[in-house]
Design a protein around this motif. Structure first.
Motif, mmCIF file in Angstrom:
data_model
loop_
_atom_site.group_PDB
_atom_site.id
_atom_site.type_symbol
_atom_site.label_atom_id
_atom_site.label_comp_id
_atom_site.label_asym_id
_atom_site.label_seq_id
_atom_site.Cartn_x
_atom_site.Cartn_y
_atom_site.Cartn_z
ATOM 1 N N SER A 123 -16.832 30.555 -40.450
ATOM 2 C CA SER A 123 -16.202 29.289 -40.817
ATOM 3 C C SER A 123 -15.246 29.524 -41.972
ATOM 4 C CB SER A 123 -17.267 28.258 -41.233
ATOM 5 O OG SER A 123 -17.867 28.645 -42.461
ATOM 6 N N PHE A 124 -14.421 28.528 -42.255
ATOM 7 C CA PHE A 124 -13.517 28.639 -43.402
ATOM 8 C C PHE A 124 -14.315 28.672 -44.699
ATOM 9 C CE2 PHE A 124 -10.788 26.789 -46.688
ATOM 10 C CZ PHE A 124 -9.707 27.650 -46.630
ATOM 11 N N ASP A 125 -15.371 27.864 -44.804
ATOM 12 C CA ASP A 125 -16.219 27.912 -45.999
ATOM 13 C C ASP A 125 -16.777 29.312 -46.208
ATOM 14 O OD1 ASP A 125 -15.809 25.248 -46.515
ATOM 15 O OD2 ASP A 125 -17.752 24.575 -45.769
ATOM 16 N N ASN A 126 -17.252 29.922 -45.144
ATOM 17 C CA ASN A 126 -17.792 31.271 -45.254
ATOM 18 C C ASN A 126 -16.713 32.270 -45.652
ATOM 19 O OD1 ASN A 126 -20.075 29.992 -43.580
ATOM 20 N ND2 ASN A 126 -20.841 32.037 -43.989
ATOM 21 N N PHE A 127 -15.508 32.077 -45.139
ATOM 22 C CA PHE A 127 -14.408 32.953 -45.509
ATOM 23 C C PHE A 127 -14.147 32.900 -47.010
ATOM 24 C CE2 PHE A 127 -9.859 33.038 -46.558
ATOM 25 C CZ PHE A 127 -9.598 34.378 -46.328
ATOM 26 N N VAL A 128 -14.068 31.708 -47.569
ATOM 27 C CA VAL A 128 -13.851 31.573 -49.018
ATOM 28 C C VAL A 128 -15.001 32.215 -49.776
ATOM 29 C CG1 VAL A 128 -13.658 29.924 -50.922
ATOM 30 C CG2 VAL A 128 -12.434 29.503 -48.777
ATOM 31 N N PHE A 129 -16.213 31.910 -49.371
ATOM 32 C CA PHE A 129 -17.400 32.459 -50.023
ATOM 33 C C PHE A 129 -17.408 33.986 -49.964
ATOM 34 C CE2 PHE A 129 -21.816 33.946 -49.183
ATOM 35 C CZ PHE A 129 -22.353 33.739 -50.444
ATOM 36 N N GLU A 130 -17.206 34.543 -48.791
ATOM 37 C CA GLU A 130 -17.234 36.001 -48.627
ATOM 38 C C GLU A 130 -16.118 36.669 -49.429
ATOM 39 O OE1 GLU A 130 -16.911 36.148 -44.413
ATOM 40 O OE2 GLU A 130 -18.934 35.338 -44.120
ATOM 41 N N THR A 131 -14.957 36.041 -49.502
ATOM 42 C CA THR A 131 -13.851 36.603 -50.269
ATOM 43 C C THR A 131 -14.180 36.633 -51.754
ATOM 44 O OG1 THR A 131 -12.259 35.808 -48.626
ATOM 45 C CG2 THR A 131 -11.394 36.380 -50.787
ATOM 46 N N LEU A 132 -14.846 35.604 -52.250
ATOM 47 C CA LEU A 132 -15.250 35.583 -53.655
ATOM 48 C C LEU A 132 -16.295 36.664 -53.950
ATOM 49 C CD1 LEU A 132 -15.460 31.734 -54.262
ATOM 50 C CD2 LEU A 132 -13.722 33.305 -55.136
ATOM 51 N N VAL A 133 -17.230 36.853 -53.052
ATOM 52 C CA VAL A 133 -18.235 37.906 -53.240
ATOM 53 C C VAL A 133 -17.561 39.278 -53.255
ATOM 54 C CG1 VAL A 133 -20.285 39.017 -52.273
ATOM 55 C CG2 VAL A 133 -20.081 36.523 -52.224
ATOM 56 N N GLU A 134 -16.665 39.511 -52.318
ATOM 57 C CA GLU A 134 -15.955 40.790 -52.262
ATOM 58 C C GLU A 134 -15.140 41.018 -53.530
ATOM 59 O OE1 GLU A 134 -13.665 40.346 -48.737
ATOM 60 O OE2 GLU A 134 -15.404 40.498 -47.397
ATOM 61 N N SER A 135 -14.528 39.970 -54.064
ATOM 62 C CA SER A 135 -13.731 40.099 -55.280
ATOM 63 C C SER A 135 -14.609 40.422 -56.486
ATOM 64 C CB SER A 135 -12.947 38.808 -55.545
ATOM 65 O OG SER A 135 -12.042 38.538 -54.503
ATOM 66 N N ALA A 136 -15.790 39.837 -56.551
ATOM 67 C CA ALA A 136 -16.704 40.134 -57.650
ATOM 68 C C ALA A 136 -17.193 41.576 -57.591
ATOM 69 C CB ALA A 136 -17.887 39.169 -57.624
ATOM 70 N N ALA A 137 -17.393 42.072 -56.372
ATOM 71 C CA ALA A 137 -17.878 43.443 -56.204
ATOM 72 C C ALA A 137 -16.786 44.476 -56.467
ATOM 73 C CB ALA A 137 -18.440 43.627 -54.793
ATOM 74 N N ASP A 138 -15.532 44.106 -56.210
ATOM 75 C CA ASP A 138 -14.432 45.063 -56.365
ATOM 76 C C ASP A 138 -13.153 44.315 -56.740
ATOM 77 O OD1 ASP A 138 -12.547 47.061 -56.262
ATOM 78 O OD2 ASP A 138 -12.831 47.535 -54.147
ATOM 79 N N PHE A 139 -12.809 44.339 -58.042
ATOM 80 C CA PHE A 139 -11.552 43.706 -58.472
ATOM 81 C C PHE A 139 -10.574 44.741 -59.030
ATOM 82 C CE2 PHE A 139 -14.508 42.517 -62.137
ATOM 83 C CZ PHE A 139 -14.132 43.570 -62.963
ATOM 84 N N GLU A 140 -10.703 45.966 -58.535
ATOM 85 C CA GLU A 140 -9.835 47.032 -59.034
ATOM 86 C C GLU A 140 -8.352 46.697 -58.845
ATOM 87 O OE1 GLU A 140 -9.533 51.905 -58.904
ATOM 88 O OE2 GLU A 140 -11.024 50.858 -57.687
ATOM 89 N N HIS A 141 -8.022 45.954 -57.780
ATOM 90 C CA HIS A 141 -6.628 45.583 -57.541
ATOM 91 C C HIS A 141 -6.065 44.717 -58.670
ATOM 92 C CE1 HIS A 141 -9.245 42.485 -55.852
ATOM 93 N NE2 HIS A 141 -8.278 41.623 -56.110
ATOM 94 N N LEU A 142 -6.934 43.984 -59.379
ATOM 95 C CA LEU A 142 -6.469 43.150 -60.485
ATOM 96 C C LEU A 142 -6.135 43.956 -61.729
ATOM 97 C CD1 LEU A 142 -9.013 40.176 -60.239
ATOM 98 C CD2 LEU A 142 -6.595 40.139 -59.597
#
Length: 223
Positions: A123-142
């Motif tokens: 779902s779109f909600d899951n997409f937002v949620f999963e993207t936030l989890v992935e960003s917390a685990a790896d924000f090297e691009h920032l």
């Protein structure tokens, strides 16, 4: 062109969370291009737009989404499969709303130069949620533009903004994920461990990725 008219054209209903984000201006890059260029650093750290912490994701408007549908992700080119783009990568890959096999609306990243892609979020909600989890685990691009401290602030701001839009169970998982006891202070490239990320993602029911054939964009231009 509006997202509502594009939804009617593609037969893909707009998820309520997406509609609310649009209405609240949470997918906008400042007031205009000049404003964004002058203030992008501050906007990014403050989660404007939402998912500013994500790797290689840029929200698009309905006009650009309509052009993508017209010239590439058109059912006439794509074996009768419909797509509703809402964001792109730097290379021009498209994040799209799509009908799942069960008839729900999921999200897939459609690669512009590959012959297969997949619906990866239920779902779109899951997409937002999963993207936030992935960003917390790896924000090297920032870290090309921000210190590790500011990168963490960016993720926290995104989680805070998302709280007004996501269901309670996903919000609770995000809060637990970035709680002091869950943080990985030794890692400058992320703020949580892979184990904490997996625990957060486990709150969603399992979703088996649905793979499908895609006609690459350059081939559609030949038709």
């Amino acid at each position: 062109m509006t997202y509502e008219s594009l939804a009617a054209r593609t037969g893909i209903p707009l998820p309520p969370t997406f509609v609310r984000l649009l209405a609240d201006g949470k997918t906008r890059y400042g007031d205009d291009l000049a404003d964004w260029k002058a203030n992008w650093c501050d906007y990014t750290v403050r989660a404007q737009p939402l998912l500013s912490c994500a790797y290689d994701l840029e929200w698009i408007g309905p006009e650009q989404a309509g052009e993508i549908v017209e010239h590439w992700l058109n059912p006439g080119f794509q074996n009768a499969r419909a797509f509703l783009p809402f964001a792109i990568s730097g290379a021009g890959d498209a994040y799209c709303l799509m009908k799942t096999a069960a008839g729900d609306v999921g999200v897939g990243l459609i690669w512009h130069d590959r012959d297969t892609s997949a619906i990866e979020s239920a779902s779109f909600d899951n997409f937002v949620f999963e993207t936030l989890v992935e960003s917390a685990a790896d924000f090297e691009h920032l870290l090309d533009d921000f210190s590790p401290e500011h990168a963490r602030d960016c993720v926290r701001a995104n989680v805070s903004v998302a709280a007004a839009y996501l269901p309670a169970n996903l919000n609770l998982a995000l809060e637990d994920m970035i709680s002091p006891q869950s943080l990985d202070e030794e890692n400058d490239g992320g703020m949580i461990s892979s184990a904490v990320a997996e625990a957060a993602l486990s709150v969603s029911p399992p979703f088996e990725r649905e793979r499908f054939a895609v006609v690459p964009r350059w081939q559609c231009n030949e038709r």
